[in-house]
Write a protein that holds these residues in place. Structure first.
Motif, PDB file in Angstrom:
ATOM      1  N   LEU A  97       0.836  -1.194   0.000  1.00 48.37           N
ATOM      2  CA  LEU A  97       0.000   0.000   0.000  1.00 48.37           C
ATOM      3  C   LEU A  97       0.869   1.241   0.000  1.00 48.37           C
ATOM      4  N   ALA A 142      -5.208   4.949   1.403  1.00 42.60           N
ATOM      5  CA  ALA A 142      -4.364   3.807   1.053  1.00 42.60           C
ATOM      6  C   ALA A 142      -4.616   3.429  -0.400  1.00 42.60           C
ATOM      7  N   LEU A 149      -3.452   0.775  -3.521  1.00 38.97           N
ATOM      8  CA  LEU A 149      -2.826  -0.531  -3.724  1.00 38.97           C
ATOM      9  C   LEU A 149      -1.796  -0.519  -4.855  1.00 38.97           C
ATOM     10  N   TRP A 194      -7.124  -7.992   2.848  1.00 39.04           N
ATOM     11  CA  TRP A 194      -5.718  -7.708   3.182  1.00 39.04           C
ATOM     12  C   TRP A 194      -5.468  -6.197   3.241  1.00 39.04           C
ATOM     13  N   VAL A 195      -5.982  -5.485   2.238  1.00 39.82           N
ATOM     14  CA  VAL A 195      -5.807  -4.026   2.179  1.00 39.82           C
ATOM     15  C   VAL A 195      -6.339  -3.376   3.457  1.00 39.82           C
ATOM     16  N   GLN A 232      -4.150  -4.220   6.527  1.00 41.47           N
ATOM     17  CA  GLN A 232      -2.859  -3.548   6.428  1.00 41.47           C
ATOM     18  C   GLN A 232      -3.008  -2.046   6.702  1.00 41.47           C
ATOM     19  N   ALA A 233      -4.023  -1.450   6.116  1.00 38.20           N
ATOM     20  CA  ALA A 233      -4.237  -0.006   6.260  1.00 38.20           C
ATOM     21  C   ALA A 233      -4.572   0.343   7.720  1.00 38.20           C
ATOM     22  N   VAL A 281      -9.930   3.847   2.804  1.00 41.38           N
ATOM     23  CA  VAL A 281      -9.655   2.597   2.111  1.00 41.38           C
ATOM     24  C   VAL A 281     -10.670   2.417   0.985  1.00 41.38           C
TER      25      VAL A 281
END
Ligand code: C2E
Ligand code: CA
Ligand code: CA
Ligand code: CA
Length: 282
Positions: A41, A63, A65, A96-97, A100-101, A120
């Motif tokens: 990210l 964020a 990708l 996942w994004v 992670q964010a 996001v």
């Protein structure tokens, strides 16, 4: 005539084949990308506009990708999000994004850096599967991020989904305090009545309208209308793709609440964004 028709047909078939091959290749590589940790990210600041430029302040980051492909290098989302959506891979990738964010935002907050919002991007396709609540709430719980700090950016394409389902999910998010932005606002063909139905907090004005507001009176009128409509509906407005300081001043004069764009910073990997943040204080 018959022969040329057959040739056209063959050419068409070949092009179809190439597209299918490309799709399958990208899909298979993307599947591995997730498992091999090739996704990352980058973050771009979002700025609240004050009365003057010196009063502007950071509110958070979006964020974005990236796919760090072993051969192709850094692949941009426009080259693979479509495949991710069609193949359904956007569901695990999106999860996942989000995780992670949320983690990154908590890390910045723990370091005393003023990232109050982590935005996001959320694909409409992610709402098709049943576990959307778990995906969102688990990411919050696991990271410890306050729900008020999470902003989901969705596009009007969400209106093509099962509306009752989507609406119910969004209302559960809203009940927890999660924020919702409509991304690329104005580029869809949807009726505006959904704005009253959806628990929306912010309209994100598409770059294609923002870019030329100094030169094109039609674009300026459109942007002004969106900003005013947002205000009338008690929503915030954010302009994306701000590259020019004069465009920023025009947006400020029109009463736009927030801005984002290369003028402030390009999307950057976490380390570079952290340095940029640290530089703000100095
Ligand atoms: P978007 O959400 O509308 O994001 C804005 C795009 O404009 C980003 O491109 C950003 O890098 C770029 N941008 C920002 N400021 C400027 C500027 O001042 N000038 C110009 N020319 N461009 C600017 P990017 O990162 O290539 O992302 C493209 C699209 O891919 C995004 O459009 C979003 O729709 C999608 N996307 C990105 N990350 C994700 C993700 O995690 N999940 C999903 N579902 N979609 C994503
Ligand atoms: Ca976005
Ligand atoms: Ca956009
Ligand atoms: Ca978009």
């Amino acid at each position: 005539a018959k022969k040329s028709g057959r040739n056209t047909r063959r050419l068409f078939d070949q092009q179809m084949n190439q597209e299918v091959v490309r799709y399958v290749e990208t899909r298979d590589a993307l599947k591995l990308a997730l498992a091999h940790g090739e996704l990352e990210l980058h973050y771009q600041p979002q700025i609240a506009l004050g009365a003057r430029r010196k009063d502007d302040r950071l509110i958070g980051a979006e964020a974005l990708l990236r796919w760090n492909h072993p051969e192709r290098g850094l692949v941009m989302p426009d080259d693979f999000i479509g495949v991710a959506e069609e193949s359904g891979l956007i569901v695990p990738i999106g999860a996942w994004v989000l995780r992670q964010a949320c983690r990154q935002a908590v890390a910045w907050q723990a370091a005393g850096l003023p990232v109050d919002i982590i935005a996001v991007n959320f694909s409409a396709v992610q709402f098709r599967q049943g576990k959307i609540d778990a995906v969102v709430f688990d990411a919050l719980e696991e990271s410890g991020l306050a729900p008020e700090c999470l902003d989901l950016e969705i596009t009007e394409s969400i209106l093509l989904e099962d509306l009752q389902r989507v609406l119910a999910a969004l209302q559960r998010f809203e009940a927890r305090g999660i924020q919702l932005s409509i991304d690329d606002f104005g580029t869809g063909f949807s009726s505006l009545s959904y704005l009253r139905q959806f628990p929306v907090h912010r309209l994100k004005i598409d770059r294609s309208f923002v870019r030329d507001i100094l030169k094109d009176p039609g674009d300026r009128a459109l942007v002004q209308t969106i900003i005013q409509m947002a205000r009338n509906l008690n929503l915030r407005s954010i302009a994306e793709g701000v590259e020019d300081p004069l465009v920023l001043e025009q947006l400020r004069a029109l009463g736009c609440n927030e801005a984002q764009g290369y003028l402030f910073s390009r999307p950057a990997p976490p380390e570079a964004f952290t340095r940029w943040l640290a530089g703000l204080g100095g």
